[in-house]
Design a protein around this motif. Structure first.
Motif, short mmCIF file in Angstrom:
data_model
loop_
_atom_site.label_atom_id
_atom_site.label_comp_id
_atom_site.label_asym_id
_atom_site.label_seq_id
_atom_site.Cartn_x
_atom_site.Cartn_y
_atom_site.Cartn_z
N ALA A 151 -41.98 48.65 -4.66
CA ALA A 151 -43.25 48.63 -5.38
C ALA A 151 -43.10 47.96 -6.74
CB ALA A 151 -43.76 50.07 -5.55
N ALA A 152 -41.93 48.08 -7.35
CA ALA A 152 -41.69 47.48 -8.67
C ALA A 152 -41.79 45.96 -8.64
CB ALA A 152 -40.33 47.91 -9.19
N ASN A 153 -41.65 45.36 -7.47
CA ASN A 153 -41.76 43.90 -7.37
C ASN A 153 -43.09 43.38 -7.91
OD1 ASN A 153 -39.24 43.53 -6.07
ND2 ASN A 153 -40.13 43.96 -4.07
N GLN A 154 -44.12 44.24 -7.91
CA GLN A 154 -45.44 43.83 -8.36
C GLN A 154 -45.67 44.09 -9.85
OE1 GLN A 154 -47.32 42.14 -6.08
NE2 GLN A 154 -45.41 42.41 -4.96
N ASP A 155 -44.72 44.73 -10.50
CA ASP A 155 -44.86 45.04 -11.92
C ASP A 155 -44.64 43.79 -12.77
OD1 ASP A 155 -44.85 47.13 -14.17
OD2 ASP A 155 -42.97 46.07 -14.53
N PRO A 156 -45.49 43.49 -13.74
CA PRO A 156 -45.36 42.27 -14.53
C PRO A 156 -44.01 42.11 -15.22
CG PRO A 156 -47.52 43.25 -14.88
CD PRO A 156 -46.73 44.23 -14.07
N LYS A 157 -43.47 43.18 -15.78
CA LYS A 157 -42.18 43.06 -16.46
C LYS A 157 -41.05 42.80 -15.47
CE LYS A 157 -39.30 45.00 -20.08
NZ LYS A 157 -39.20 46.02 -21.15
N VAL A 158 -41.10 43.47 -14.33
CA VAL A 158 -40.09 43.23 -13.29
C VAL A 158 -40.19 41.79 -12.80
CG1 VAL A 158 -39.38 43.82 -10.94
CG2 VAL A 158 -39.89 45.64 -12.58
N LYS A 159 -41.41 41.33 -12.55
CA LYS A 159 -41.60 39.94 -12.12
C LYS A 159 -41.00 38.97 -13.13
CE LYS A 159 -45.82 40.08 -9.31
NZ LYS A 159 -47.22 39.60 -9.25
N GLU A 160 -41.20 39.26 -14.42
CA GLU A 160 -40.69 38.37 -15.46
C GLU A 160 -39.17 38.26 -15.41
OE1 GLU A 160 -40.65 38.00 -20.36
OE2 GLU A 160 -41.80 39.58 -19.39
N VAL A 161 -38.50 39.41 -15.23
CA VAL A 161 -37.04 39.40 -15.15
C VAL A 161 -36.57 38.68 -13.89
CG1 VAL A 161 -34.96 40.83 -15.00
CG2 VAL A 161 -36.81 41.51 -16.52
N LEU A 162 -37.22 38.95 -12.75
CA LEU A 162 -36.85 38.27 -11.51
C LEU A 162 -37.01 36.76 -11.65
CD1 LEU A 162 -38.51 40.62 -8.84
CD2 LEU A 162 -36.09 40.50 -9.44
N ASN A 163 -38.11 36.33 -12.25
CA ASN A 163 -38.36 34.90 -12.43
C ASN A 163 -37.37 34.28 -13.41
OD1 ASN A 163 -40.52 34.93 -10.65
ND2 ASN A 163 -42.04 35.28 -12.24
N THR A 164 -37.04 35.01 -14.47
CA THR A 164 -36.10 34.49 -15.47
C THR A 164 -34.76 34.17 -14.85
OG1 THR A 164 -37.16 35.68 -17.30
CG2 THR A 164 -34.86 35.05 -17.60
N PHE A 165 -34.30 35.05 -13.96
CA PHE A 165 -32.98 34.87 -13.35
C PHE A 165 -33.05 34.24 -11.95
CE2 PHE A 165 -32.24 38.17 -16.55
CZ PHE A 165 -31.17 37.62 -17.21
N VAL A 166 -34.24 33.77 -11.57
CA VAL A 166 -34.46 33.11 -10.28
C VAL A 166 -33.95 34.00 -9.14
CG1 VAL A 166 -34.40 30.86 -9.15
CG2 VAL A 166 -33.85 31.01 -11.57
N LEU A 167 -34.42 35.25 -9.12
CA LEU A 167 -34.00 36.23 -8.14
C LEU A 167 -35.12 36.52 -7.15
CD1 LEU A 167 -32.25 38.74 -10.58
CD2 LEU A 167 -31.16 37.01 -9.14
N GLU A 168 -34.74 37.02 -5.98
CA GLU A 168 -35.72 37.39 -4.97
C GLU A 168 -36.20 38.82 -5.22
OE1 GLU A 168 -34.19 36.73 -1.06
OE2 GLU A 168 -33.60 34.66 -1.49
N PRO A 169 -37.31 39.23 -4.61
CA PRO A 169 -37.80 40.61 -4.79
C PRO A 169 -36.83 41.63 -4.20
CG PRO A 169 -39.53 39.18 -3.92
CD PRO A 169 -38.25 38.40 -3.84
N ALA A 170 -36.92 42.85 -4.70
CA ALA A 170 -36.09 43.94 -4.19
C ALA A 170 -36.44 44.24 -2.74
CB ALA A 170 -36.29 45.19 -5.05
#
Length: 329
Positions: free
Chosen positions: A281-300
């Protein structure tokens, strides 16, 4: 149902499950879990990728369950110090490990006694799969593709290639390239990515491999050229082909590292499932998205997806690590 719609359904299901309280099994189900502050043990230092993921996911979890999530950095010994602490904790959902694939996979090969047994002491709950790691050459080498790099290494006789630690993905990559192409690439081990990229920028290294985000220091200053990515395409490098796409054949080039959350092994399955649902569910959180995008990571990933990936990639990691011939320390 398409793969994309299946993924949307999975995330929606995770968000719905995240709205429910933690519930232990049996008669004790009357008491909701968590009932007090949660400790999330991050087994790497503050400020790095693992720490920032722990904090972003931790803040989301705290809002959902109505309890404080405190991030404690217990760094050292390739993540084993933090892993030991969580392995010894009460299996009640109040102590969570956030660490990387080195801790969950490699330590069983690289360390004689890591102080915990991944199979007996911990259960992997959810992981964030890593991005493809770029291989970066010094501009003076003239390298732009894997074939260029192989030709450069053969002509030079010996090439210095930076890694961020012994036994790491870059170290195994060098070993596999040497084996396939009959090269004599020498791994130069640094204590982390920052000094490694500095070595490339200063001309100490001919090439290096690491995370896309950390590599920006050399890429933006034109002191490094990406000629391949390890296992999967990187959206921000659409024209750079993977090692397999360029002819590298090792099975190791089909796996990628990950960051993930684990609980003590005896934790009741409803609590395990609840934490996994929260991570999805955290994959949809704006702050989590920002960190995932910053490090070019896939969703949990959810619990079943996580453990399918783990079981699929574990033997490849172990076989590759053992092929290095390093004595466990």
């Amino acid at each position: 149902m398409s793969a994309k719609s299946s993924r949307r359904h999975f995330i929606a299901a995770g968000a719905a499950a995240a709205a429910m309280p933690f519930l232990p099994r049996g008669a004790s189900a009357q008491a909701a879990c968590p009932s007090r502050q949660i400790r999330m043990i991050c087994s790497y230092p503050a400020g790095g990728q693992t720490d920032l993921l722990a904090r972003a996911f931790g803040e989301f979890i705290a809002r959902q369950v109505g309890q404080t999530v405190v991030i404690e950095n217990k760094a050292g010994a390739s993540g084993s110090i933090g892993a030991q602490e969580v392995a010894r904790a009460a299996p009640d959902g109040h102590t969570i490990l956030c660490s990387i694939s080195t801790t969950y996979v490699m330590n069983r090969v690289m360390m004689k006694n890591p102080g915990y047994d991944m199979d007996k002491d911990l259960v992997l709950v959810s992981v964030v799969p890593g991005a493809g790691l770029p291989l970066v050459a010094s501009p003076k080498s003239g390298v732009k593709t894997l074939d260029d790099f192989v030709a450069f290494a053969r002509k030079s006789g010996k090439v210095n290639f930076g890694t961020y630690s012994a036994g790491s993905s870059p170290h195994i990559t060098i070993h596999e390239l040497n084996k396939q192409y009959g090269l004599n690439i020498e791994p130069i081990h640094y204590r982390g990515e920052a000094p490694m990229w500095t070595g490339l920028a200063e001309g100490t290294l001919d090439a290096a491999m690491g995370s896309y985000t950390a590599a920006q220091s050399v890429l933006q200053s034109d002191r490094g050229v990406v000629f391949a990515v390890h296992s999967k395409k990187v959206d921000t490098l659409p024209n750079i082909r993977t090692l397999p796409e360029q002819g590298a054949t090792s099975k190791f080039f089909t796996v990628s590292g990950f960051t993930g959350w684990a609980l003590p092994k005896a934790t009741p399955q409803p609590i395990v499932d609840r934490l996994a649902a929260l991570c999805v569910a955290a994959n949809q959180d704006p702050k989590v998205k920002e960190v995932l995008n910053t490090f070019v990571l896939e969703p949990a990933l959810g619990f079943k997806e996580t453990n399918a990936l783990y079981q699929r990639e574990l033997p490849v990691w172990i076989e590759s690590a053992q092929s290095l011939g390093m004595e466990p320390v």
